[in-house]
Design a protein around this motif. Structure first.
Motif, PDB file in Angstrom:
ATOM      1  N   THR A  92      73.582 105.290  10.395  1.00  0.00           N
ATOM      2  CA  THR A  92      74.093 104.447  11.479  1.00  0.00           C
ATOM      3  C   THR A  92      75.207 103.537  10.975  1.00  0.00           C
ATOM      4  N   PHE A  93      74.995 102.958   9.800  1.00  0.00           N
ATOM      5  CA  PHE A  93      76.019 102.087   9.206  1.00  0.00           C
ATOM      6  C   PHE A  93      77.310 102.855   8.935  1.00  0.00           C
ATOM      7  N   ILE A  94      77.181 104.007   8.303  1.00  0.00           N
ATOM      8  CA  ILE A  94      78.362 104.806   7.952  1.00  0.00           C
ATOM      9  C   ILE A  94      79.105 105.259   9.207  1.00  0.00           C
ATOM     10  N   THR A  95      78.351 105.740  10.204  1.00  0.00           N
ATOM     11  CA  THR A  95      78.973 106.273  11.421  1.00  0.00           C
ATOM     12  C   THR A  95      79.672 105.195  12.231  1.00  0.00           C
ATOM     13  N   THR A  96      79.008 104.070  12.453  1.00  0.00           N
ATOM     14  CA  THR A  96      79.606 103.007  13.271  1.00  0.00           C
ATOM     15  C   THR A  96      80.768 102.328  12.555  1.00  0.00           C
ATOM     16  N   THR A  97      80.667 102.194  11.237  1.00  0.00           N
ATOM     17  CA  THR A  97      81.769 101.593  10.477  1.00  0.00           C
ATOM     18  C   THR A  97      83.007 102.491  10.530  1.00  0.00           C
ATOM     19  N   ALA A  98      82.781 103.786  10.353  1.00  0.00           N
ATOM     20  CA  ALA A  98      83.903 104.732  10.434  1.00  0.00           C
ATOM     21  C   ALA A  98      84.517 104.724  11.831  1.00  0.00           C
ATOM     22  N   SER A  99      83.666 104.676  12.856  1.00  0.00           N
ATOM     23  CA  SER A  99      84.154 104.669  14.238  1.00  0.00           C
ATOM     24  C   SER A  99      84.999 103.438  14.532  1.00  0.00           C
ATOM     25  N   SER A 100      84.659 102.315  13.908  1.00  0.00           N
ATOM     26  CA  SER A 100      85.377 101.072  14.161  1.00  0.00           C
ATOM     27  C   SER A 100      86.748 101.035  13.510  1.00  0.00           C
ATOM     28  N   PHE A 101      86.935 101.821  12.460  1.00  0.00           N
ATOM     29  CA  PHE A 101      88.208 101.815  11.738  1.00  0.00           C
ATOM     30  C   PHE A 101      89.089 103.016  12.071  1.00  0.00           C
ATOM     31  N   ILE A 102      88.586 103.884  12.937  1.00  0.00           N
ATOM     32  CA  ILE A 102      89.367 105.046  13.367  1.00  0.00           C
ATOM     33  C   ILE A 102      89.709 104.874  14.841  1.00  0.00           C
ATOM     34  N   VAL A 103      90.926 105.127  15.206  1.00  0.00           N
ATOM     35  CA  VAL A 103      91.329 105.007  16.604  1.00  0.00           C
ATOM     36  C   VAL A 103      90.782 106.213  17.379  1.00  0.00           C
ATOM     37  N   ILE A 104      89.781 105.965  18.202  1.00  0.00           N
ATOM     38  CA  ILE A 104      89.163 107.024  19.002  1.00  0.00           C
ATOM     39  C   ILE A 104      89.325 106.642  20.468  1.00  0.00           C
ATOM     40  N   ASP A 142      88.423  95.194   1.074  1.00  0.00           N
ATOM     41  CA  ASP A 142      89.798  95.018   0.594  1.00  0.00           C
ATOM     42  C   ASP A 142      90.839  95.326   1.662  1.00  0.00           C
ATOM     43  N   THR A 143      90.383  95.655   2.858  1.00  0.00           N
ATOM     44  CA  THR A 143      91.301  96.021   3.930  1.00  0.00           C
ATOM     45  C   THR A 143      91.619  94.803   4.786  1.00  0.00           C
ATOM     46  N   ASN A 144      92.888  94.440   4.845  1.00  0.00           N
ATOM     47  CA  ASN A 144      93.297  93.287   5.649  1.00  0.00           C
ATOM     48  C   ASN A 144      94.266  93.662   6.756  1.00  0.00           C
ATOM     49  N   GLU A 145      94.647  94.929   6.794  1.00  0.00           N
ATOM     50  CA  GLU A 145      95.576  95.359   7.827  1.00  0.00           C
ATOM     51  C   GLU A 145      94.869  95.437   9.169  1.00  0.00           C
ATOM     52  N   LYS A 146      95.571  95.075  10.180  1.00  0.00           N
ATOM     53  CA  LYS A 146      95.015  95.089  11.520  1.00  0.00           C
ATOM     54  C   LYS A 146      95.277  96.448  12.166  1.00  0.00           C
ATOM     55  N   PRO A 147      94.208  97.198  12.486  1.00  0.00           N
ATOM     56  CA  PRO A 147      94.397  98.533  13.054  1.00  0.00           C
ATOM     57  C   PRO A 147      94.848  98.456  14.505  1.00  0.00           C
ATOM     58  N   ALA A 148      95.296  99.573  15.000  1.00  0.00           N
ATOM     59  CA  ALA A 148      95.713  99.622  16.401  1.00  0.00           C
ATOM     60  C   ALA A 148      94.518  99.392  17.317  1.00  0.00           C
ATOM     61  N   PRO A 149      94.717  98.697  18.439  1.00  0.00           N
ATOM     62  CA  PRO A 149      93.617  98.443  19.362  1.00  0.00           C
ATOM     63  C   PRO A 149      93.031  99.750  19.901  1.00  0.00           C
ATOM     64  N   GLN A 191      78.323  94.220   8.943  1.00  0.00           N
ATOM     65  CA  GLN A 191      79.439  94.700   9.747  1.00  0.00           C
ATOM     66  C   GLN A 191      80.184  93.554  10.422  1.00  0.00           C
ATOM     67  N   VAL A 192      79.451  92.559  10.883  1.00  0.00           N
ATOM     68  CA  VAL A 192      80.098  91.387  11.490  1.00  0.00           C
ATOM     69  C   VAL A 192      81.083  90.772  10.494  1.00  0.00           C
ATOM     70  N   HIS A 193      80.652  90.697   9.234  1.00  0.00           N
ATOM     71  CA  HIS A 193      81.503  90.099   8.189  1.00  0.00           C
ATOM     72  C   HIS A 193      82.739  90.952   7.922  1.00  0.00           C
ATOM     73  N   ILE A 194      82.556  92.266   7.720  1.00  0.00           N
ATOM     74  CA  ILE A 194      83.708  93.105   7.361  1.00  0.00           C
ATOM     75  C   ILE A 194      84.646  93.323   8.548  1.00  0.00           C
ATOM     76  N   TYR A 195      84.101  93.347   9.765  1.00  0.00           N
ATOM     77  CA  TYR A 195      84.960  93.495  10.939  1.00  0.00           C
ATOM     78  C   TYR A 195      85.824  92.259  11.126  1.00  0.00           C
ATOM     79  N   LYS A 196      85.208  91.098  10.889  1.00  0.00           N
ATOM     80  CA  LYS A 196      85.950  89.850  11.041  1.00  0.00           C
ATOM     81  C   LYS A 196      87.046  89.744   9.987  1.00  0.00           C
ATOM     82  N   LYS A 197      86.710  90.113   8.759  1.00  0.00           N
ATOM     83  CA  LYS A 197      87.678  90.032   7.667  1.00  0.00           C
ATOM     84  C   LYS A 197      88.816  91.024   7.857  1.00  0.00           C
ATOM     85  N   SER A 198      88.502  92.178   8.451  1.00  0.00           N
ATOM     86  CA  SER A 198      89.519  93.213   8.639  1.00  0.00           C
ATOM     87  C   SER A 198      90.219  93.114   9.988  1.00  0.00           C
TER      88      SER A 198
END
Length: 448
Positions: free
Chosen positions: A32-44, A93-100, A367-374
């Motif tokens: 669940t962690f791997i899937t949702t984290t990947a989904s959040s960083f990929i534009v779907i 280590d990711t600080n770039e803001k992905p596309a909405p 995830q709350v922490h890494i999403y906020k940081k990224s």
């Protein structure tokens, strides 16, 4: 008679170890962690693509874990932990803001509870079909008397997942009329299942619940009894009620009920014909009250969740260790029995449920922490498939029972080879998950 005993042997065993049982369930948290984290960083941009991602990286691995990869479960857990750590380090280590993105998860809900409930559902429906194929390890089937197995915990976890979010936990009152109305569908489903099984001559081991009894009847009776008691007694006393019920139940089992259920007594009356279902009811009622009490103690409400995150996490971990200790203490003295729903079984189910809740909660906080940081604008905490299953939970379980019957009735599934078995199981999961996702996408909630 010999034929029935041979068939019983296919669906019952001496079980496996507690560690292996838990090890088969635990990967769902990491996946669940791997899937949702990947989904959040990929534009779907479409739900269809999100469904495919979830099914490939979450559902299919769960299928493989309980079938051909069952003997490699420790290696799988180690691999998933390594993948999770790597993903965490990369995202830190990711600080770039992905596309909405257009897709997101409703963050106003308790996502870790949704993940728990959906995991319970999806593991249960996976097992009820997989058990009919030789690719499913026999040690995961239901135990004959006492012991640990994957399929034993299904009904207990289902009751826990309902109790922990019961209306009383959210301070909602339910009238007597509504209590009765809410159980009518369950009773109807229970009666319909019995009639269909009898009419189609579909094989169901009577040692599971009895001749006329089944899962739906157990749910209905448990819900009625618990709701009526909570109309009289405050939820604050739920734990005390549970301890009293389980204590009386265990005394009764030790005095005469254990022998009554486990012996080959003729099933010539309603009481003897359904002794497993009837005798186990106090245990499931006790389990429901523990779940309600824990839900109240943990304060599973949005306001509590937002203000006291660390304290809630500590409570979850503490409860997990308490139930683990209770499980082995009770197992040593009384055993763990799904057929009896004894105190050891209830403690074991609570340990699995609360510890998995702890992991899902920890994952969400990470995830709350890494999403906020990224700078993720639309984070995903719950897989799309899990959201859909939780949206129509009972309908999902009913659908899977129907599909299981459709697959089993026309063929002898025990003669299938590994490849054929996996193809059918994967197709079955694809259909039931797909239907739930379509219903969820169209906002169709089946009132069962």
């Amino acid at each position: 008679m010999e034929g029935e005993n041979a068939r019983d042997a296919l669906f019952h065993s001496n079980g496996t170890t507690a560690l292996e049982t838990y090890s088969v369930i635990f990967p769902s948290a990491l996946l669940t962690f791997i899937t949702t984290t990947a989904s959040s960083f990929i534009v779907i941009s479409s739900y269809a693509k999100l469904f495919v991602l979830d099914f490939v990286f979450l559902v299919i691995p769960l299928i493989l874990n309980v079938t051909i990869f069952a003997n490699l479960i420790n290696e799988i857990i180690f691999t998933l932990i390594c993948v999770s750590i790597c993903a965490l380090m990369i995202r830190q280590d990711t600080n770039e803001k992905p596309a909405p993105k257009q897709l997101t998860t409703d963050c106003t809900k308790l996502n870790y509870i949704t993940n728990l409930r959906s995991t319970i559902n999806i593991m249960s429906v996976l097992a009820i079909l997989a058990v009919d194929f030789p690719v499913f390890p026999r040690r995961f089937t239901k135990t004959e008397t006492v012991g640990y197995s994957l399929m034993d915990v299904g009904v207990g976890l289902y009751i826990l997942s309902n109790g922990i979010v019961a209306p009383e936990v959210h301070a909602k009152t339910t009238s007597l009329t509504n209590i009765i109305k809410s159980t009518i569908p369950l009773i109807t489903l229970g009666c319909a299942r019995f009639l269909l099984v009898k009419e189609l001559d579909y094989y169901v081991p009577v040692s599971e619940y009895g001749v006329h009894w089944n899962f739906f009847i157990t749910l209905a009776v448990t819900k009625i009894l618990c709701s009526l008691i909570l109309k009289i007694i405050s939820i604050q006393y739920a734990i005390i009620i549970s301890v009293c019920i389980l204590l009386v139940h265990e005394v009764g089992l030790q005095l005469f009920l254990f022998d009554f259920v486990m012996t080959q007594t003729e099933r010539n009356t309603f009481w003897t014909a359904n002794r497993e279902g009837i005798v186990s009811i106090p245990g499931y009622v006790g389990l429901y009250f523990i779940s309600v009490g824990i839900g109240d103690i943990l304060g599973i409400r949005s306001k509590y969740h937002m203000k006291k995150k660390f304290k809630l996490g500590l409570k979850l971990v503490a409860c997990s260790f308490i139930f683990l200790w209770a499980t082995f203490l009770l197992d040593k003295n009384f055993g763990v029995s799904r057929r009896l729903a004894n105190s050891g079984y209830c403690a074991w189910v609570m340990f699995i449920g609360i510890s998995m809740t702890s992991f899902f909660y920890l994952i969400e906080q990470i995830q709350v922490h890494i999403y906020k940081k990224s700078n993720i604008e639309h984070p995903i905490y719950v897989p799309f498939i899990f959201e859909a299953i939780n949206y129509n939970g009972l309908a999902y379980f009913l659908l899977c029972n129907v599909l299981t019957g459709i697959i089993n009735i026309p063929s002898d599934t025990m003669t299938y080879d590994t490849n054929s078995s996996l193809m059918i199981i994967i197709l079955y999961m694809l259909i039931n998950c797909g239907i739930m996702c379509v219903l969820y996408y169209k906002n169709i909630k089946l009132k069962l």
